[in-house]
Design a protein around this motif. Structure first.
Motif, short mmCIF file in Angstrom:
data_model
loop_
_atom_site.label_atom_id
_atom_site.label_comp_id
_atom_site.label_asym_id
_atom_site.label_seq_id
_atom_site.Cartn_x
_atom_site.Cartn_y
_atom_site.Cartn_z
N LYS A 72 0.81 -1.22 0.00
CA LYS A 72 0.00 0.00 0.00
C LYS A 72 0.84 1.27 0.00
O LYS A 72 0.31 2.36 -0.22
CB LYS A 72 -0.94 0.00 1.20
CG LYS A 72 -1.93 -1.16 1.23
CD LYS A 72 -2.84 -1.17 0.01
CE LYS A 72 -3.91 -2.25 0.12
NZ LYS A 72 -4.80 -2.27 -1.04
N GLU A 97 -9.22 8.65 5.43
CA GLU A 97 -9.30 7.44 4.63
C GLU A 97 -10.09 6.36 5.33
O GLU A 97 -10.01 6.19 6.54
CB GLU A 97 -7.89 6.91 4.31
CG GLU A 97 -7.85 5.71 3.40
CD GLU A 97 -8.45 5.96 2.01
OE1 GLU A 97 -9.69 6.03 1.91
OE2 GLU A 97 -7.67 6.09 1.05
N SER A 99 -10.10 2.61 5.81
CA SER A 99 -9.07 1.59 5.63
C SER A 99 -9.09 0.59 6.77
O SER A 99 -9.32 0.96 7.93
CB SER A 99 -7.69 2.25 5.57
OG SER A 99 -6.66 1.29 5.59
N SER A 100 -8.78 -0.66 6.43
CA SER A 100 -8.67 -1.69 7.45
C SER A 100 -7.27 -1.75 8.04
O SER A 100 -7.00 -2.57 8.91
CB SER A 100 -9.02 -3.06 6.86
OG SER A 100 -8.10 -3.39 5.84
N THR A 103 -3.29 0.52 4.17
CA THR A 103 -3.36 1.77 3.42
C THR A 103 -3.28 2.95 4.37
O THR A 103 -2.61 3.95 4.09
CB THR A 103 -4.65 1.84 2.59
OG1 THR A 103 -4.70 0.73 1.70
CG2 THR A 103 -4.71 3.13 1.79
N ALA A 104 -3.95 2.84 5.50
CA ALA A 104 -3.93 3.94 6.47
C ALA A 104 -2.54 4.15 7.04
O ALA A 104 -2.12 5.29 7.27
CB ALA A 104 -4.93 3.66 7.59
N GLU A 107 -0.71 6.00 4.30
CA GLU A 107 -1.20 7.37 4.11
C GLU A 107 -0.84 8.26 5.29
O GLU A 107 -0.56 9.45 5.11
CB GLU A 107 -2.70 7.35 3.86
CG GLU A 107 -3.06 6.79 2.49
CD GLU A 107 -4.54 6.93 2.17
OE1 GLU A 107 -5.27 7.64 2.91
OE2 GLU A 107 -4.98 6.32 1.17
N ALA A 120 -7.75 7.97 10.16
CA ALA A 120 -8.09 6.67 9.58
C ALA A 120 -9.41 6.19 10.15
O ALA A 120 -9.57 6.08 11.37
CB ALA A 120 -7.00 5.65 9.90
N VAL A 122 -11.61 3.16 10.63
CA VAL A 122 -11.37 1.71 10.59
C VAL A 122 -12.44 0.96 11.37
O VAL A 122 -12.99 1.48 12.35
CB VAL A 122 -9.97 1.35 11.15
CG1 VAL A 122 -8.87 2.12 10.44
CG2 VAL A 122 -9.91 1.59 12.64
N GLN A 168 -9.72 5.49 -1.36
CA GLN A 168 -8.90 4.54 -2.13
C GLN A 168 -9.72 3.60 -2.98
O GLN A 168 -9.28 3.17 -4.05
CB GLN A 168 -8.03 3.73 -1.16
CG GLN A 168 -8.84 2.94 -0.14
CD GLN A 168 -8.02 1.92 0.61
OE1 GLN A 168 -7.13 1.27 0.04
NE2 GLN A 168 -8.30 1.75 1.89
N THR A 209 -8.89 -2.93 -3.01
CA THR A 209 -9.53 -1.90 -3.83
C THR A 209 -9.72 -2.39 -5.26
O THR A 209 -10.64 -1.98 -5.95
CB THR A 209 -8.66 -0.63 -3.88
OG1 THR A 209 -7.40 -0.94 -4.49
CG2 THR A 209 -8.42 -0.08 -2.48
N GLY A 260 -7.16 -6.54 4.62
CA GLY A 260 -6.60 -5.83 3.47
C GLY A 260 -7.18 -6.26 2.14
O GLY A 260 -7.05 -5.54 1.15
#
Length: 369
Positions: A72, A97, A99-100, A103-104, A107, A120, A122, A168, A209, A260
């Motif tokens: 990511k 964002e 995100s699980s 990605t977080a 980022e 984030a 989540v 994302q 994604t 993810g």
């Protein structure tokens, strides 16, 4: 000097929104994000041990070696550049964002790099290690009880704060230049040039994604390389069914246990048309694959790597049975240390009623015969 009449004409509407302070900030932010790519060496291409006489080679592209520890990192860099050049990310305002986890983490790293806050959103089921990494990278956690609520809650926070919802799941497939520019596909093919089968017969990826499969699928088709793309999908994900039936409206109510990857809806970034094949992989098979990977190589990986590796091993077995030679490649998406309390925990596996043993036996039968 006589003033030209064109400058005194009051019938022309003329609004100038240029802001020299913002332009200076934007220039420096883009420089900082670009510098990260230059500063970071490429990730390793690892070779999985198969008997040389098979004439088949299996590789794992180790994306865990990025500064933020996962595939990511590439996506986050692309999303930040996309948001910056579009004028969506502004100084002092948060980036948000859904995100699980991975990605977080990435980022949060880039947000801190350019000096903006990061939030984030989540699910509460996200692993404690991932939330710790997000906070360590400078991000703030905003929990939701229902995993499917992450999208709406992220949009709400962006509207409330004046920040930017990175999203994302919508922009992953368009933020990355799929024709090259050191994306993951470009890196794979450059590193494969000296191998005995330099053009992979198959590249196997997974989908969260859908951005990675879109990038790789487009990249291999553009110069007509002949490589085919397989996407491995875990349990509790709708991508396989949506691809098989060509139905973008399919849903899955139960969240994926393989962090993810796997989604409850067909995400906008998922591009079915670039995918040649999909496999539905049992979660126990995903876990078995990473346990066997660690046993045979010492490499510890996350569950999504196992999903892709199981599918890659099935393709290897099919190629061998058909007498085919060539190379197969999949991704080592992130490190297993993030999942010590899950995929490597006998207690967690027991709680989830996951038994990897039968699938490990299948892998061993393939590799040891």
């Amino acid at each position: 000097m006589t003033v030209p009449r064109i400058l005194t004409d009051d019938t022309t509407l003329d609004v100038d929104r240029s802001d020299t302070d913002y332009e200076a900030w934007l220039t420096e932010a883009i420089r900082a994000v670009d510098a990260d790519a230059v500063r970071s060496a490429d990730t390793h291409l690892l070779k999985f041990p198969l008997p040389i006489g098979w004439g088949i080679d299996l590789y794992l592209k180790d994306e865990s070696t990025h500064p933020t520890g996962s595939l990511k990192h590439r996506l986050a860099r692309s999303l930040f550049l996309y948001g910056l050049v579009n004028g969506w990310i502004r100084p002092g305002l948060p980036v948000i964002e859904a995100s699980s986890g991975s990605t977080a983490v990435s980022e949060a790293y880039f947000a801190r790099l350019i000096g903006v806050p990061f939030i984030a959103v989540v699910p509460r089921t996200t692993s404690a290690e991932k939330t710790r990494l997000i906070e360590f990278a400078g991000g703030r956690i905003h929990y939701v009880d229902e995993p499917g609520a992450v999208y709406a809650e992220s949009a709400r926070l962006a509207a409330e704060t004046g920040g930017h919802f990175m999203d994302q799941f919508t922009y992953a497939e368009r933020a990355t230049d799929w024709r090259g520019n050191n994306n993951v596909a470009d890196s794979i093919f450059r590193q494969m040039k000296a191998e005995r089968h330099p053009i992979p017969a198959w590249v196997v990826t997974t989908a969260g994604t859908g951005g990675t499969s879109a990038t790789i699928g487009r990249y291999v088709r553009y110069p007509r390389r002949g490589t085919r793309v397989c996407v491995a999908d875990p349990e509790n994900s709708c991508f396989f069914e949506g691809w098989r039936t060509d139905d973008p409206a399919v849903h899955c109510a139960t969240p994926s246990r393989i962090e993810g990857i796997g989604r409850g809806r067909m995400e906008p970034s998922f591009q079915p048309g670039v995918i040649d094949r999909m496999m539905k992989v049992p979660d126990a098979a995903s876990i078995a694959a990473i346990h066997e990977l660690q046993q045979r190589t010492g490499w510890q990986a996350g569950g999504s790597t196992g999903t892709g590796l199981w599918a890659a091993l099935r393709i290897v077995a099919q190629m061998r049975a058909a007498g085919e030679r060539g190379s197969v490649l999949t991704l080592l998406c992130d490190g297993g240390e993030r999942y010590a309390d899950r995929y490597y925990s006998p207690d967690w596996l027991s709680e989830q009623n996951i038994d990897p043993a039968p699938y490990r036996a299948m892998i061993q039968e393939l590799l040891d015969c």
